[in-house]
Design an enzyme around this catalytic site. Structure first.
Site, PDB file in Angstrom:
ATOM      1  N   ASN A 111      25.218 -23.095  37.362  1.00 32.98           N
ATOM      2  CA  ASN A 111      23.802 -23.159  37.017  1.00 32.98           C
ATOM      3  C   ASN A 111      23.256 -21.750  36.823  1.00 32.98           C
ATOM      4  O   ASN A 111      23.615 -20.833  37.559  1.00 32.98           O
ATOM      5  CB  ASN A 111      23.026 -23.843  38.160  1.00 32.98           C
ATOM      6  CG  ASN A 111      21.534 -23.942  37.869  1.00 32.98           C
ATOM      7  OD1 ASN A 111      21.129 -24.335  36.774  1.00 32.98           O
ATOM      8  ND2 ASN A 111      20.703 -23.575  38.844  1.00 32.98           N
ATOM      9  N   HIS A 113      19.940 -19.492  37.034  1.00 30.84           N
ATOM     10  CA  HIS A 113      18.632 -19.558  37.695  1.00 30.84           C
ATOM     11  C   HIS A 113      17.883 -18.233  37.475  1.00 30.84           C
ATOM     12  O   HIS A 113      18.472 -17.163  37.646  1.00 30.84           O
ATOM     13  CB  HIS A 113      18.799 -19.841  39.194  1.00 30.84           C
ATOM     14  CG  HIS A 113      17.479 -20.034  39.865  1.00 30.84           C
ATOM     15  ND1 HIS A 113      16.760 -21.209  39.764  1.00 30.84           N
ATOM     16  CD2 HIS A 113      16.720 -19.184  40.584  1.00 30.84           C
ATOM     17  CE1 HIS A 113      15.616 -21.076  40.418  1.00 30.84           C
ATOM     18  NE2 HIS A 113      15.563 -19.856  40.925  1.00 30.84           N
ATOM     19  N   SER A 140      20.509 -15.242  38.185  1.00 24.02           N
ATOM     20  CA  SER A 140      21.736 -15.536  38.932  1.00 24.02           C
ATOM     21  C   SER A 140      22.493 -16.655  38.234  1.00 24.02           C
ATOM     22  O   SER A 140      21.886 -17.559  37.656  1.00 24.02           O
ATOM     23  CB  SER A 140      21.394 -16.051  40.344  1.00 24.02           C
ATOM     24  OG  SER A 140      20.520 -15.179  41.029  1.00 24.02           O
ATOM     25  N   ASP A 149      20.065 -25.009  44.387  1.00 28.53           N
ATOM     26  CA  ASP A 149      20.092 -23.578  44.063  1.00 28.53           C
ATOM     27  C   ASP A 149      20.783 -22.768  45.154  1.00 28.53           C
ATOM     28  O   ASP A 149      20.522 -21.566  45.320  1.00 28.53           O
ATOM     29  CB  ASP A 149      18.660 -23.018  43.828  1.00 28.53           C
ATOM     30  CG  ASP A 149      18.008 -23.617  42.595  1.00 28.53           C
ATOM     31  OD1 ASP A 149      18.727 -24.037  41.673  1.00 28.53           O
ATOM     32  OD2 ASP A 149      16.760 -23.677  42.555  1.00 28.53           O
TER      33      ASP A 149
HETATM   34  C1  GAR Z   1      16.086 -20.260  31.869  1.00 31.54           C
HETATM   35  O1  GAR Z   1      15.211 -19.203  32.189  1.00 31.54           O
HETATM   36  C2  GAR Z   1      16.818 -20.737  33.115  1.00 31.54           C
HETATM   37  O2  GAR Z   1      17.097 -19.703  34.032  1.00 31.54           O
HETATM   38  C3  GAR Z   1      15.804 -21.687  33.687  1.00 31.54           C
HETATM   39  O3  GAR Z   1      15.335 -22.392  32.570  1.00 31.54           O
HETATM   40  C4  GAR Z   1      15.294 -21.497  31.443  1.00 31.54           C
HETATM   41  C5  GAR Z   1      15.898 -22.189  30.244  1.00 31.54           C
HETATM   42  O4  GAR Z   1      15.630 -21.476  29.077  1.00 31.54           O
HETATM   43  N1  GAR Z   1      16.404 -22.576  34.658  1.00 31.54           N
HETATM   44  C6  GAR Z   1      15.788 -22.932  35.776  1.00 31.54           C
HETATM   45  O5  GAR Z   1      14.664 -22.599  36.059  1.00 31.54           O
HETATM   46  C7  GAR Z   1      16.625 -23.827  36.677  1.00 31.54           C
HETATM   47  N2  GAR Z   1      15.963 -24.007  37.929  1.00 31.54           N
HETATM   48  P1  GAR Z   1      16.338 -21.859  27.701  1.00 31.54           P
HETATM   49  O6  GAR Z   1      16.123 -23.360  27.471  1.00 31.54           O
HETATM   50  O7  GAR Z   1      15.642 -21.033  26.670  1.00 31.54           O
HETATM   51  O8  GAR Z   1      17.789 -21.519  27.827  1.00 31.54           O
END
Ligand code: GAR
Length: 194
Positions: A111, A113, A140, A149
């Site tokens: 994942n 994060h 991360s 997480d």
């Molecule tokens: C990213 O910033 C990722 O780290 C976050 O969602 C975004 C997806 O962006 N994930 C979380 O917050 C998971 N808890 P994207 O759709 O443009 O790749």
């Protein structure tokens, strides 16, 4: 040697795009992206399928909220298994996975994060760090375990929060860092360098 991967996401798909671009530039190691799957019917991530000639699949989550319904959980497992992945990449997939899901792909789910775990877990990692007032945050990549997480961290990159940063500028800085970190981690995993 091939290292099939399946990407799951709920949002714009910029990290899936970074992975696809790395693959096109031959910098994704042995990894081969097999499919994009989303729980959101009009998610940007699914639009990448056409550009990269890949299956882009909306899988009905069966429920509103943080988790998949029981039936959807089984459908997701079956769908992902059909691609025989070595790695399942959660790139902005905003659902909490069940224990049976995690067990079905034991040790094969990572994942992304948007914080320096274990700080700022949860759905708003960037906003929470910004509002707390920390001076350094980041992103991360970690193994997914039933602890939300909380699985073992594979790698991280830091980002400074400058006094002039707004939430929006910080989001941009973190996304740019994620686009380096995630393809790099996937490449190293596929080359068995991690
Ligand atoms: C990213 O910033 C990722 O780290 C976050 O969602 C975004 C997806 O962006 N994930 C979380 O917050 C998971 N808890 P994207 O759709 O443009 O790749």
């Amino acid at each position: 040697m091939s290292y099939p991967i399946v990407i799951l996401g709920s949002g714009g798909g910029s990290n899936a795009a970074a992975l696809l671009q790395a693959q096109a530039a031959n910098t994704l190691g042995q990894a081969t992206i097999k499919a994009l799957i989303s729980d959101v019917e009009d998610a940007g991530i699914l639009r990448l399928g056409d550009s990269f000639a890949l299956p882009a699949i909306y899988e009905d989550p069966g429920a509103v909220g943080a988790r998949l319904s029981t039936a959807a959980n089984s459908a997701y497992i079956e769908r992902i298994q059909s691609f025989k992945p070595e790695l399942v990449v959660l790139a902005g997939f905003m659902r909490i996975l069940s224990e049976s899901f995690i067990h079905a792909f034991e040790g094969k789910i990572i994942n992304l994060h948007p914080s320096l775990l274990p700080s700022f877990k949860g759905a708003q990692g960037i906003r929470d760090a910004y509002e707390y007032g920390v001076k350094v945050t980041g992103c991360s990549v970690h193994w997914v375990t039933p602890a939300l997480d909380g699985g073992p961290i594979i790698d991280q990159m830091s980002v400074r929060i400058d006094p002039t940063d707004t939430l929006e500028s910080l989001e941009q800085k973190i996304h740019a860092t994620e686009h380096q970190l995630l393809p790099d981690v996937v490449a190293r995993l596929s080359n068995a360098k991690l």
